[in-house]
Design an enzyme around this catalytic site. Structure first.
Site, PDB file in Angstrom:
ATOM      1  N   ASP A  79      -2.259   6.608   6.148  1.00 24.29           N
ATOM      2  CA  ASP A  79      -3.161   5.701   5.565  1.00 24.29           C
ATOM      3  C   ASP A  79      -3.665   4.657   6.777  1.00 24.29           C
ATOM      4  O   ASP A  79      -3.149   3.668   6.843  1.00 24.29           O
ATOM      5  CB  ASP A  79      -2.673   5.175   4.122  1.00 24.29           C
ATOM      6  CG  ASP A  79      -3.491   4.279   3.735  1.00 24.29           C
ATOM      7  OD1 ASP A  79      -4.689   3.722   4.386  1.00 24.29           O
ATOM      8  OD2 ASP A  79      -3.192   3.297   2.697  1.00 24.29           O
ATOM      9  N   TRP A 124       0.804  -1.222  -0.135  1.00 24.35           N
ATOM     10  CA  TRP A 124      -0.078  -0.036   0.148  1.00 24.35           C
ATOM     11  C   TRP A 124       1.078   1.162  -0.039  1.00 24.35           C
ATOM     12  O   TRP A 124       0.456   2.167  -0.738  1.00 24.35           O
ATOM     13  CB  TRP A 124      -1.179   0.015   1.217  1.00 24.35           C
ATOM     14  CG  TRP A 124      -1.974  -0.962   0.767  1.00 24.35           C
ATOM     15  CD1 TRP A 124      -2.196  -2.166   1.763  1.00 24.35           C
ATOM     16  CD2 TRP A 124      -2.950  -0.841  -0.260  1.00 24.35           C
ATOM     17  NE1 TRP A 124      -3.296  -2.751   1.007  1.00 24.35           N
ATOM     18  CE2 TRP A 124      -3.755  -2.270  -0.178  1.00 24.35           C
ATOM     19  CE3 TRP A 124      -3.149  -0.025  -1.317  1.00 24.35           C
ATOM     20  CZ2 TRP A 124      -4.947  -2.623  -0.881  1.00 24.35           C
ATOM     21  CZ3 TRP A 124      -4.295  -0.541  -2.354  1.00 24.35           C
ATOM     22  CH2 TRP A 124      -5.064  -1.602  -2.038  1.00 24.35           C
ATOM     23  N   LYS A 145     -12.745  -1.947   5.985  1.00 27.25           N
ATOM     24  CA  LYS A 145     -12.209  -2.453   6.732  1.00 27.25           C
ATOM     25  C   LYS A 145     -12.660  -2.738   8.084  1.00 27.25           C
ATOM     26  O   LYS A 145     -12.954  -3.699   8.645  1.00 27.25           O
ATOM     27  CB  LYS A 145     -10.470  -2.501   6.762  1.00 27.25           C
ATOM     28  CG  LYS A 145      -9.603  -3.039   5.577  1.00 27.25           C
ATOM     29  CD  LYS A 145      -9.787  -2.066   4.364  1.00 27.25           C
ATOM     30  CE  LYS A 145      -8.962  -2.958   3.277  1.00 27.25           C
ATOM     31  NZ  LYS A 145      -8.060  -2.119   2.572  1.00 27.25           N
TER      32      LYS A 145
HETATM   33  C1  LIG Z   1      -7.399  -1.488   1.468  1.00 28.29           C
HETATM   34  C2  LIG Z   1      -6.363  -0.565   1.499  1.00 28.29           C
HETATM   35  C3  LIG Z   1      -6.237   0.521   0.691  1.00 28.29           C
HETATM   36  C4  LIG Z   1      -7.084   0.566  -0.812  1.00 28.29           C
HETATM   37  O1  LIG Z   1      -8.502   0.918  -0.219  1.00 28.29           O
HETATM   38  P1  LIG Z   1      -9.680   1.209  -1.429  1.00 28.29           P
HETATM   39  O2  LIG Z   1     -10.581   1.912  -0.414  1.00 28.29           O
HETATM   40  O3  LIG Z   1      -9.839   0.160  -1.861  1.00 28.29           O
HETATM   41  O4  LIG Z   1      -9.008   2.228  -2.402  1.00 28.29           O
HETATM   42  C5  LIG Z   1      -5.238   1.478   0.869  1.00 28.29           C
HETATM   43  N1  LIG Z   1      -4.560   1.206   1.621  1.00 28.29           N
HETATM   44  C6  LIG Z   1      -4.427   0.312   2.921  1.00 28.29           C
HETATM   45  C7  LIG Z   1      -3.644   0.137   3.871  1.00 28.29           C
HETATM   46  C8  LIG Z   1      -5.644  -0.463   2.679  1.00 28.29           C
HETATM   47  O5  LIG Z   1      -5.528  -1.729   3.506  1.00 28.29           O
END
Ligand SMILES: *Cc1c(COP(=O)(O)O)cnc(C)c1O
Length: 357
Positions: free
Chosen positions: A168, A102, A192
């Site tokens: 993030d 990521w 999540k």
């Molecule tokens: C799932 C995830 C993403 C991507 O998320 P989207 O909402 O599908 O764009 C980005 N960063 C992390 C750490 C993630 O777990």
């Protein structure tokens, strides 16, 4: 069919109580004779849902008043672009930690909009401070506190001095208390640990809003979202409502400290089962830097992977297949995964190892 323990990394399990509440309110929300997803986002009913969700999130995370909470769309992936567009000009340098898949995606996207300096690269341990190459004039420092695929987590907030820290938190938000005041901006896709897909939460300090570079599309400007209470256009109303139910559930279950205690216990016992399996199972991440939320593990004999997945599914333990980049298995154990689900997984793993070891 009974509900299973679903270890999916995202979209992921939601608390049973939340799904039941949504089900009970589905046809007739609060005596309106309509589902909340059928009403105008500008009506009083929906506005009460939206503002309560924000108030509850602010209370749960103790978000200071000088931060805006935005309810956006486009996922964490759109934030990969919105952050550089809003916080940096084309010639500026921005600092990114690279701790996994990521991080890499965030770096790749930001590189389209400004100069990215990689502070340090490490995917099985949090980079040691002595390795960090911070840029003195970086507009912000970005990191991924929990790498969802690799299972690497920063247990401490990196100290970047007076730099604007951007995180993030897609796969770790709400899993434990954090000090929001240490951050300039926090973002997370909802699917999540917050609610259904389609919603992205951004928590951003006031002074960072209103600085988007010229040419930034209207919908990608934090100021437009902030000035319009995240309703410049139609927001993801149902996901926002569901997130509100999750926030209520978190408050009722004792808030983030209580959640953190359970999450730590769940993770520690699963790692103990992996580490105590005499090598039948393995996790490659440095022990002190392991994620509480996403626990990848491999089987010593990869020929057993298919059988492991088949048998676990029959036992009511689903979505354990690891990300294709890492292989093996991954158990995502977000807030909504009950401790009993982790206990059931551990019992299954021990039994499987006995049979095949
Ligand atoms: C799932 C995830 C993403 C991507 O998320 P989207 O909402 O599908 O764009 C980005 N960063 C992390 C750490 C993630 O777990």
């Amino acid at each position: 069919m009974a509900r299973v323990y679903n270890f999916s990394a995202g979209p992921a399990m939601l608390p049973q109580a939340v799904i039941e509440k949504a089900q009970a309110e589905m046809l007739d929300w609060h005596g309106t004779g309509m589902s909340i997803m059928e009403v105008s986002h500008r009506g009083a009913d929906y506005m009460s849902v939206a503002s309560k969700a924000e108030a509850d999130l602010r209370a749960l995370m103790a978000i200071p008043d000088n931060y805006k909470v935005l309810f956006l769309q486009g996922g964490a992936s759109l934030q990969f672009a919105m952050i550089p567009l809003n916080l940096a000009q084309a010639g500026d340098t921005v600092d990114y930690f690279n701790t996994g898949v990521w991080s890499e995606k965030a770096i790749k996207e930001a590189s389209k909009f400004c100069h990215v300096n990689v502070v340090a690269t490490h995917t099985s341990a949090v980079p040691d401070r002595s390795e960090w190459k911070l840029t003195s004039n970086a507009k912000y420092v970005h990191y991924t506190p929990n790498e969802t695929i690799g299972g690497l987590a920063f247990q401490e907030i990196p100290d970047v001095g007076d730099k604007v820290l951007v995180a993030d938190m897609s796969s770790t938000i709400l899993s434990r208390p954090i000090d929001v005041s240490k951050f300039g901006l926090i973002y997370a896709g909802a699917q999540k640990n917050i609610g259904p897909a389609g919603l992205t939460i951004v928590i951003v300090r006031d002074d960072l809003i209103g600085k988007a570079r010229s040419g930034t599309p209207t919908m990608l400007d934090y100021k437009v979202a902030a000035d319009n209470d995240s309703m410049y256009n139609t927001p993801a109303t149902y996901s926002w409502y569901m997130a509100g139910l999750v926030f209520e559930w978190l408050k009722e279950t004792g808030g983030l400290s209580a959640m953190a205690a359970v999450n730590q216990r769940k993770a520690e016992k699963l790692y103990a089962a992996i580490d105590g399996s005499n090598g039948f199972y393995a996790n490659p991440v440095k022990r002190s830097d392991r994620s509480w939320m996403n626990i990848p593990f491999t089987l010593k004999d990869t020929a057993l992977d298919v059988e492991f997945l088949k048998a676990s599914k029959s036992a009511g333990l689903t979505s354990l297949k690891g990300h294709k980049i890492v292989g093996g298995m991954r158990a995502s154990i977000y807030n909504a995964m009950p401790e009993a689900g982790v206990d059931a997984l551990i019992a299954f793993m021990q039994d499987f190892a006995c049979k095949h070891g």
